[in-house]
Scaffold this motif. Sequence first.
Motif: not given
Ligand SMILES: C[C@H](O)[C@H](O)[C@H]1CNC2=NC(N)=NC(=O)C2=N1
Length: 115
Positions: A67-71, A83-89
């Motif tokens: 899923q390329d989404h890393h806790p 713990r999850y959050n989203t860095h890009s928002v």
């Molecule tokens: C380019 C890549 O998809 C992003 O850097 C991903 C990677 N893993 C991530 N993990 C988490 N937890 N939040 C993110 O915003 C995120 N972004």
Amino acid sequence: MTSTATLRERQCTPQQDALSDAQVTALLPLLDGWQRDHQSITRTFSFPDYVATLAFVNAIAPMIHEQDHHPELTVTYNRCVVRYNTHSVNDGKGGLSDNDFICAARIDAIYQQAA
Ligand SMILES: C[C@H](O)[C@H](O)[C@H]1CNC2=NC(N)=NC(=O)C2=N1
């Protein structure tokens, strides 16, 4: 309105928009044992010992990679705090997005399967 089953079948996608407080409040009850902590959601998973704790980490790792989404994972002797959050928002300031809830639901399913 989404369901737990729908949530865990969805795929993470690039996110720019954070969920609103109302959206977070609506999604949280679909998860098992997760809490909101400011701009993150967290759940503590408990295990009999360190080997079982690490087995859980290894069981969720392929989904996390796919899923390329890393806790953030905090591993201790018999617990793993996820713990999850989203860095890009929020213009890169971070927050909660659909991806956090999708992965949390997927982790709950993996944990239930192993139990
Ligand atoms: C380019 C890549 O998809 C992003 O850097 C991903 C990677 N893993 C991530 N993990 C988490 N937890 N939040 C993110 O915003 C995120 N972004």
